[in-house]
Design a protein around this motif. Structure first.
Motif, PDB file in Angstrom:
ATOM      1  N   ARG A  99       0.848  -1.193   0.000  1.00  0.00           N
ATOM      2  CA  ARG A  99       0.000   0.000   0.000  1.00  0.00           C
ATOM      3  C   ARG A  99       0.887   1.247   0.000  1.00  0.00           C
ATOM      4  NH1 ARG A  99      -3.294  -0.985   5.397  1.00  0.00           N
ATOM      5  NH2 ARG A  99      -1.246  -1.769   6.008  1.00  0.00           N
ATOM      6  N   ILE A 100       0.379   2.347  -0.565  1.00  0.00           N
ATOM      7  CA  ILE A 100       1.124   3.610  -0.509  1.00  0.00           C
ATOM      8  C   ILE A 100       0.148   4.762  -0.275  1.00  0.00           C
ATOM      9  CG2 ILE A 100       1.156   3.803  -3.052  1.00  0.00           C
ATOM     10  CD1 ILE A 100       3.907   5.263  -2.696  1.00  0.00           C
ATOM     11  N   TYR A 101       0.606   5.740   0.506  1.00  0.00           N
ATOM     12  CA  TYR A 101      -0.215   6.886   0.894  1.00  0.00           C
ATOM     13  C   TYR A 101       0.515   8.177   0.541  1.00  0.00           C
ATOM     14  CZ  TYR A 101      -2.177   3.230   3.866  1.00  0.00           C
ATOM     15  OH  TYR A 101      -2.735   2.059   4.321  1.00  0.00           O
ATOM     16  N   ALA A 102      -0.253   9.186   0.079  1.00  0.00           N
ATOM     17  CA  ALA A 102       0.273  10.542  -0.075  1.00  0.00           C
ATOM     18  C   ALA A 102      -0.384  11.401   0.993  1.00  0.00           C
ATOM     19  CB  ALA A 102      -0.051  11.080  -1.465  1.00  0.00           C
ATOM     20  N   LEU A 103       0.439  12.118   1.758  1.00  0.00           N
ATOM     21  CA  LEU A 103      -0.046  12.911   2.888  1.00  0.00           C
ATOM     22  C   LEU A 103       0.485  14.330   2.805  1.00  0.00           C
ATOM     23  CD1 LEU A 103       0.968  10.270   5.601  1.00  0.00           C
ATOM     24  CD2 LEU A 103      -1.268  10.457   4.497  1.00  0.00           C
ATOM     25  N   ASP A 104      -0.262  15.281   3.349  1.00  0.00           N
ATOM     26  CA  ASP A 104       0.263  16.626   3.504  1.00  0.00           C
ATOM     27  C   ASP A 104       1.376  16.558   4.569  1.00  0.00           C
ATOM     28  OD1 ASP A 104      -0.949  19.868   3.424  1.00  0.00           O
ATOM     29  OD2 ASP A 104       0.579  19.249   4.869  1.00  0.00           O
ATOM     30  N   ALA A 105       2.579  16.979   4.204  1.00  0.00           N
ATOM     31  CA  ALA A 105       3.731  16.746   5.082  1.00  0.00           C
ATOM     32  C   ALA A 105       3.702  17.579   6.360  1.00  0.00           C
ATOM     33  CB  ALA A 105       5.028  17.021   4.318  1.00  0.00           C
ATOM     34  N   THR A 106       2.944  18.667   6.368  1.00  0.00           N
ATOM     35  CA  THR A 106       2.902  19.474   7.599  1.00  0.00           C
ATOM     36  C   THR A 106       1.707  19.167   8.488  1.00  0.00           C
ATOM     37  OG1 THR A 106       1.945  21.237   6.277  1.00  0.00           O
ATOM     38  CG2 THR A 106       4.273  21.460   6.863  1.00  0.00           C
ATOM     39  N   THR A 107       0.634  18.629   7.904  1.00  0.00           N
ATOM     40  CA  THR A 107      -0.573  18.385   8.711  1.00  0.00           C
ATOM     41  C   THR A 107      -0.922  16.905   8.851  1.00  0.00           C
ATOM     42  OG1 THR A 107      -2.057  18.444   6.811  1.00  0.00           O
ATOM     43  CG2 THR A 107      -1.557  20.557   7.888  1.00  0.00           C
ATOM     44  N   GLY A 108      -0.406  16.058   7.948  1.00  0.00           N
ATOM     45  CA  GLY A 108      -0.755  14.640   7.975  1.00  0.00           C
ATOM     46  C   GLY A 108      -2.058  14.326   7.274  1.00  0.00           C
ATOM     47  N   LYS A 109      -2.691  15.349   6.689  1.00  0.00           N
ATOM     48  CA  LYS A 109      -3.960  15.109   5.971  1.00  0.00           C
ATOM     49  C   LYS A 109      -3.737  14.151   4.804  1.00  0.00           C
ATOM     50  CE  LYS A 109      -7.327  17.416   3.126  1.00  0.00           C
ATOM     51  NZ  LYS A 109      -7.448  18.478   2.145  1.00  0.00           N
ATOM     52  N   LYS A 110      -4.632  13.164   4.670  1.00  0.00           N
ATOM     53  CA  LYS A 110      -4.495  12.196   3.575  1.00  0.00           C
ATOM     54  C   LYS A 110      -4.894  12.832   2.257  1.00  0.00           C
ATOM     55  CE  LYS A 110      -7.175   8.505   2.622  1.00  0.00           C
ATOM     56  NZ  LYS A 110      -7.807   7.182   2.831  1.00  0.00           N
ATOM     57  N   LEU A 111      -4.019  12.693   1.243  1.00  0.00           N
ATOM     58  CA  LEU A 111      -4.307  13.223  -0.084  1.00  0.00           C
ATOM     59  C   LEU A 111      -4.840  12.125  -1.006  1.00  0.00           C
ATOM     60  CD1 LEU A 111      -1.087  15.422  -0.372  1.00  0.00           C
ATOM     61  CD2 LEU A 111      -3.370  16.141   0.363  1.00  0.00           C
ATOM     62  N   TRP A 112      -4.216  10.963  -0.972  1.00  0.00           N
ATOM     63  CA  TRP A 112      -4.724   9.792  -1.681  1.00  0.00           C
ATOM     64  C   TRP A 112      -4.060   8.535  -1.154  1.00  0.00           C
ATOM     65  CZ3 TRP A 112      -0.691   7.304  -3.957  1.00  0.00           C
ATOM     66  CH2 TRP A 112       0.363   8.056  -4.485  1.00  0.00           C
ATOM     67  N   LYS A 113      -4.643   7.400  -1.517  1.00  0.00           N
ATOM     68  CA  LYS A 113      -4.095   6.092  -1.140  1.00  0.00           C
ATOM     69  C   LYS A 113      -4.180   5.171  -2.343  1.00  0.00           C
ATOM     70  CE  LYS A 113      -6.908   3.343   1.320  1.00  0.00           C
ATOM     71  NZ  LYS A 113      -7.541   2.585   2.446  1.00  0.00           N
ATOM     72  N   TYR A 114      -3.172   4.307  -2.522  1.00  0.00           N
ATOM     73  CA  TYR A 114      -3.229   3.273  -3.560  1.00  0.00           C
ATOM     74  C   TYR A 114      -2.961   1.934  -2.901  1.00  0.00           C
ATOM     75  CZ  TYR A 114      -1.765   0.271  -7.413  1.00  0.00           C
ATOM     76  OH  TYR A 114      -1.637  -0.784  -8.279  1.00  0.00           O
ATOM     77  N   GLU A 115      -3.896   0.999  -3.064  1.00  0.00           N
ATOM     78  CA  GLU A 115      -3.712  -0.361  -2.543  1.00  0.00           C
ATOM     79  C   GLU A 115      -3.545  -1.297  -3.717  1.00  0.00           C
ATOM     80  OE1 GLU A 115      -5.799  -1.817   0.932  1.00  0.00           O
ATOM     81  OE2 GLU A 115      -7.060  -0.027   0.885  1.00  0.00           O
ATOM     82  N   HIS A 116      -2.359  -1.898  -3.820  1.00  0.00           N
ATOM     83  CA  HIS A 116      -2.106  -2.826  -4.923  1.00  0.00           C
ATOM     84  C   HIS A 116      -2.926  -4.110  -4.700  1.00  0.00           C
ATOM     85  CE1 HIS A 116       0.197  -4.403  -8.263  1.00  0.00           C
ATOM     86  NE2 HIS A 116       0.433  -5.496  -7.577  1.00  0.00           N
ATOM     87  N   ARG A 117      -3.548  -4.602  -5.767  1.00  0.00           N
ATOM     88  CA  ARG A 117      -4.325  -5.839  -5.631  1.00  0.00           C
ATOM     89  C   ARG A 117      -3.369  -7.032  -5.681  1.00  0.00           C
ATOM     90  NH1 ARG A 117      -9.820  -6.994  -6.831  1.00  0.00           N
ATOM     91  NH2 ARG A 117     -10.065  -4.885  -7.597  1.00  0.00           N
ATOM     92  N   LEU A 118      -3.195  -7.687  -4.543  1.00  0.00           N
ATOM     93  CA  LEU A 118      -2.242  -8.798  -4.460  1.00  0.00           C
ATOM     94  C   LEU A 118      -2.951 -10.124  -4.724  1.00  0.00           C
ATOM     95  CD1 LEU A 118      -0.238  -7.724  -1.284  1.00  0.00           C
ATOM     96  CD2 LEU A 118       0.677  -7.871  -3.609  1.00  0.00           C
TER      97      LEU A 118
END
Ligand code: CA
Ligand code: CA
Length: 579
Positions: A99-118
């Motif tokens: 899994r990978i997450y993009a977050l706002d680096a100063t607040t931790g707010k989630k910008l998006w998530k990608y979950e690879h289908r295993l």
């Protein structure tokens, strides 16, 4: 006149914004010197994990407090070994189960998530971990447990390209962070316990198109591809059957599972190769190149420029994958590597010549030392696990107690080097194992060991020890002992600090010169990942991923029982100084 100029100014403004957002080769080359971002695994392609930042230092650190924390969520926890990368105000961090997450680096707010289908049937040897992503242009690129590479748009998380490395059903997997070197995306493979063939591959990071492939088992053919995708031979690695008997090289292991480092000054990428397969060394007389070696590859040609083998004819699963970190000493470009086999090696980064070698753990049974003239270990033959065919029943060879254990004097957790102190900070472990050999034949997609083992403690008081190692003298300048085995990486800073995490859940910091622990914080689960630091809007931040797991709970024998009270997790913590 003004009305005519306005659109032009707008265009220029937008172009410079886009230019700032795209990660260029120059930015990656400068990564270690630019504390406003962390673009690569290792905080610079040399992997020194050193930041010049000094706002946080032994005097100010009592004001270091959490800024935010983010949970990876879901029911999936397990080991979290990831190093975040930070660019353009965004943090990109991978989690367990690809899994990978993009977050706002100063607040931790989630910008998006990608979950690879295993798919069902993936075969990671050592937990469902991932160690991080690479950044290039507008892409964030990471590898998955089913041996694929996925490139996502940094802003949206949309898949831009996706390529298969190899068949997961044959034992291939991937968990390292990719390396960007001289405009190429370099990746390794995992699967040395399944008789895969280790290799390093170079691709165009924008498209995923192959550029060259270099096998790390002697005898296999390398290939290169032109711009149109036409594949041609690029020379065999080594000489077929020179260091391998019969057909064993065809399933020879030497997996490059931890990825690599790159030094623009030498033009070489340094990849470590894991154990030769199978573990039973009596089946494969010879050195078994390029297993358990540091391999320096010319990134322009895909050819091996030099290799240095840490453990010839390995019989203990002493994977030689550990990071080779280049640095300057006495006017020379050298590289340091703390090997799983318990010795710290210093090699010339340009030629591979061995400059120094000394133990960084207290107990080593398999060799009495490394001969600096020949570069070879002085083996202790009676401490090699025995040949099963020598016994009366042919089923089990003589068992020996060996140290370090196969989990290593050091394992996947990356060390750090400080140009301020001239010291390497090595997360070391003191443990041993009972190990014996058994008969084995290769079967595609099945474990290919030919060995049995139980990991044992050596001391009641501690297993882990953070050690400050002087590469010139081989002296341990200071150490900080830890009850559980250390399994996270290290960060060192211009603020005279060394940061590392513990399975007991602490992120902690010590004075880089004395080892005195000056700060610690309980993250709520074990830390088995390397911390990073960066600066944004005039503030210095420190980040680390928390979540107990990895190889120790799965393979740790008596040590796994000793630490079975530790709880799983999955989160990233970020700290800054209280105002
Ligand atoms: Ca940087
Ligand atoms: Ca291995």
């Amino acid at each position: 006149m003004r009305l005519k100029l306005l659109p032009l100014l707008l265009t220029v403004g937008l172009a410079s914004l886009t230019a700032q957002a795209a990660v260029t080769d120059q930015m990656i080359a400068d990564d270690a010197k630019t504390p406003g971002d962390v673009l690569s695994w290792g905080m610079g392609t040399q992997g020194q994990r050193y930041s010049p930042l000094k706002q946080i230092n032994p005097k100010s650190i009592d004001k270091l407090v959490p800024a935010w924390s983010f949970s990876f969520g879901g029911e999936k926890q397990r080991g979290q070994e990831s190093q975040p990368v930070i660019h353009n105000g965004k943090m990109f961090v991978t989690g367990s189960y690809s899994r990978i997450y993009a977050l706002d680096a100063t607040t931790g707010k989630k910008l998006w998530k990608y979950e690879h289908r295993l798919p069902d049937g993936i075969m990671p040897c050592c937990d469902v971990i991932n160690r991080g992503a690479a950044l290039y242009d507008n892409l964030v690129i990471f590898m998955t447990l089913d041996a694929q590479i996925v490139a996502l748009d940094q802003n949206t998380g949309d898949v831009v390209w996706k390529e298969k490395i190899d068949n997961y059903a044959d034992g291939y997997s991937a968990s390292a962070a990719p390396l960007i070197a001289n405009g190429l995306l370099l990746t390794g493979v995992s699967g040395g316990e399944f008789g895969v063939v280790g290799r390093v591959e170079a691709r165009n990071p924008k498209t995923g198109q192959m550029v060259w492939s270099r096998p790390t088992v002697e005898g296999h053919m390398g290939y290169k591809w032109d711009d149109k995708g036409n594949k041609t031979e690029n020379g065999i690695s080594g000489t077929t059957n020179k260091t391998w008997p019969g057909d064993l090289w065809k399933t020879g292991g030497a997996a490059t599972w931890l990825g690599g480092t790159y030094d623009a000054k030498t033009g070489l990428a340094y990849f470590g190769a894991g154990n030769p397969a199978p573990w039973n060394s009596h089946l494969r007389k010879g050195d078994n190149l390029f297993s358990c070696s540091t391999i320096a590859i010319d990134v322009k040609t895909g050819q091996i420029k030099w290799h240095y083998q840490n453990t010839p004819n390995d019989g203990w699963d002493f994977d030689g994958v550990n990071e080779f970190i280049t640095y300057d000493q006495d006017g020379r470009r050298l590289g340091g590597k703390a090997d799983r086999n318990g010795f710290f090696y210093v090699n010339d980064a340009t030629t591979g010549q061995l400059v120094n070698a000394f133990p960084f753990v207290k107990k080593v049974t398999w060799a009495t030392g490394i001969d600096l003239k020949t570069g070879r270990p002085n083996f202790v033959p009676e401490n090699r696990p025995g040949d099963p065919t020598a016994g009366s029943d042919g089923k089990k060879g003589q068992s020996v107690f060996a140290a370090p254990s196969f989990l290593g004097g050091k394992n996947q957790m990356p060390m750090a080097y400080s140009p301020d102190t001239g010291l390497f900070y090595v997360p070391a472990n003191e443990w041993g194992m009972e190990i014996w050999n058994e008969p084995i034949t290769y079967k595609k997609g099945a474990a290919y060991l030919g060995a049995g083992f139980t990991i044992k403690t050596i001391n009641d008081e501690y297993i882990g020890a953070m050690r400050a190692v002087d590469p010139k003298t081989g002296k341990i300048v200071w150490e900080a002992k830890n009850n559980a085995p250390l399994w996270g990486g290290v960060l060192t800073t211009g603020g005279n600090l060394v940061f590392w995490g513990t399975p007991e859940g602490y992120l902690q910091a010590a004075d880089a010169k004395t080892g005195k622990i000056v700060w610690k914080f309980q993250t709520g689960s074990g830390v088995v990942a390397p911390p990073v630091t960066w600066e944004q809007n005039g503030e210095q931040f420190v980040a680390v991923v928390s979540g107990w797991g990895g190889a120790v709970p799965l393979w740790g024998g008596d040590v796994a029982k000793k630490v079975n009270y530790l709880e799983q997790g999955g989160s990233v913590w970020v700290f800054k100084l209280m105002k």
